[in-house]
Design an enzyme around this catalytic site. Sequence first.
Site, PDB file in Angstrom:
ATOM      1  N   HIS A 174       0.863  -1.277   0.112  1.00 27.90           N
ATOM      2  CA  HIS A 174       0.157  -0.001   0.135  1.00 27.90           C
ATOM      3  C   HIS A 174       0.905   1.365   0.133  1.00 27.90           C
ATOM      4  CE1 HIS A 174      -3.028  -2.512   2.471  1.00 27.90           C
ATOM      5  NE2 HIS A 174      -3.426  -2.412   1.159  1.00 27.90           N
TER       6      HIS A 174
ATOM      7  N   LYS B 261     -16.132  -6.542   5.407  1.00 37.87           N
ATOM      8  CA  LYS B 261     -15.129  -7.572   5.605  1.00 37.87           C
ATOM      9  C   LYS B 261     -14.738  -7.800   7.183  1.00 37.87           C
ATOM     10  CE  LYS B 261     -12.418  -6.774   1.402  1.00 37.87           C
ATOM     11  NZ  LYS B 261     -11.238  -6.106   0.831  1.00 37.87           N
TER      12      LYS B 261
ATOM     13  N   ARG C  19      -2.037  -6.123  -8.555  1.00 35.43           N
ATOM     14  CA  ARG C  19      -1.102  -6.881  -8.219  1.00 35.43           C
ATOM     15  C   ARG C  19      -0.765  -8.045  -9.304  1.00 35.43           C
ATOM     16  NH1 ARG C  19      -3.273  -8.097  -2.230  1.00 35.43           N
ATOM     17  NH2 ARG C  19      -5.239  -7.930  -3.594  1.00 35.43           N
TER      18      ARG C  19
ATOM     19  N   SER D 143      -3.170  -7.942   2.936  1.00 32.60           N
ATOM     20  CA  SER D 143      -3.508  -7.649   4.336  1.00 32.60           C
ATOM     21  C   SER D 143      -4.081  -8.954   4.691  1.00 32.60           C
ATOM     22  CB  SER D 143      -4.509  -6.452   4.498  1.00 32.60           C
ATOM     23  OG  SER D 143      -4.119  -5.242   4.171  1.00 32.60           O
TER      24      SER D 143
HETATM   25  O1  PNS Z   1      -8.736  -2.622   0.292  1.00 36.45           O
HETATM   26  P1  PNS Z   1      -9.755  -3.037  -0.533  1.00 36.45           P
HETATM   27  O2  PNS Z   1     -10.597  -3.750   0.522  1.00 36.45           O
HETATM   28  O3  PNS Z   1      -9.596  -3.844  -1.619  1.00 36.45           O
HETATM   29  O4  PNS Z   1     -10.625  -1.511  -1.031  1.00 36.45           O
HETATM   30  C1  PNS Z   1     -12.063  -1.772  -1.346  1.00 36.45           C
HETATM   31  C2  PNS Z   1     -12.570  -0.509  -1.623  1.00 36.45           C
HETATM   32  C3  PNS Z   1     -12.745   0.164  -0.334  1.00 36.45           C
HETATM   33  C4  PNS Z   1     -11.992   0.398  -2.467  1.00 36.45           C
HETATM   34  C5  PNS Z   1     -14.059  -0.695  -2.232  1.00 36.45           C
HETATM   35  O5  PNS Z   1     -14.719  -1.788  -1.476  1.00 36.45           O
HETATM   36  C6  PNS Z   1     -14.897   0.340  -2.191  1.00 36.45           C
HETATM   37  O6  PNS Z   1     -14.540   1.528  -2.804  1.00 36.45           O
HETATM   38  N1  PNS Z   1     -15.741   0.395  -1.189  1.00 36.45           N
HETATM   39  C7  PNS Z   1     -16.706   1.607  -0.780  1.00 36.45           C
HETATM   40  C8  PNS Z   1     -18.206   1.206  -1.062  1.00 36.45           C
HETATM   41  C9  PNS Z   1     -18.449   1.384  -2.734  1.00 36.45           C
HETATM   42  O7  PNS Z   1     -18.288   2.426  -3.442  1.00 36.45           O
HETATM   43  N2  PNS Z   1     -18.858   0.320  -3.473  1.00 36.45           N
HETATM   44  C10 PNS Z   1     -19.161   0.322  -4.883  1.00 36.45           C
HETATM   45  C11 PNS Z   1     -17.904   0.003  -5.592  1.00 36.45           C
HETATM   46  S1  PNS Z   1     -17.898  -0.164  -7.415  1.00 36.45           S
END
Ligand code: PNS
Length: 162
Positions: free
Chosen positions: A18, A42, A91, A128
């Site tokens: 990150h 999660k 990744r 993570s």
């Molecule tokens: O670190 P992560 O868990 O891979 O991050 C995922 C994240 C937080 C970027 C994604 O889940 C997100 O944007 N969540 C906010 C809710 C949202 O906008 N959902 C619709 C995505 S198209």
Amino acid sequence: MGRTALCPGTFDPVTNGHVDIIQRASRCFDAVVVGVLANPSKDPLFGLEDRVAMLKEAVSDIAGVEVASFSGLLVEYAKARGIGVVVKGLRGEGDFDFELKMAQMNQHLTGVETFFLPTNPQWSFISSSLIKEVVRFGGDVSGLVPPFVQDRLEERLAFGRE
Ligand code: PNS
């Protein structure tokens, strides 16, 4: 006003992968906002305050980076902050499928654009989740997360204590 990028994630906890993406994004944009998702599905190990505090420490020496938290839709947060670009690390193929769909959905919703940065191969095997699993079973994650994150993980998860 310069160009700002939003680097979103759960960051449970922040890893060197990150930090690398945030650092490289900061070289491409005038400012970077790291958006920590407050209410992920999660069930994170670390609460929001802890995740934000660890991130702040991890990026403290990178100029132009702000760490903030958000809840709800990413695109609404980006709109509220006047940010038009999201930066995500990729990744490999495993990430690509879902990340592409999210980028397309976000673009559809508000027109926000997503720029993908290929993860430095040095960190491409890190997540993570994997970091937490290794620490939970007594493995050594030094060099993969900042030292203070390793300490926090070992406090929480050290083998035999949970
Ligand atoms: O670190 P992560 O868990 O891979 O991050 C995922 C994240 C937080 C970027 C994604 O889940 C997100 O944007 N969540 C906010 C809710 C949202 O906008 N959902 C619709 C995505 S198209």
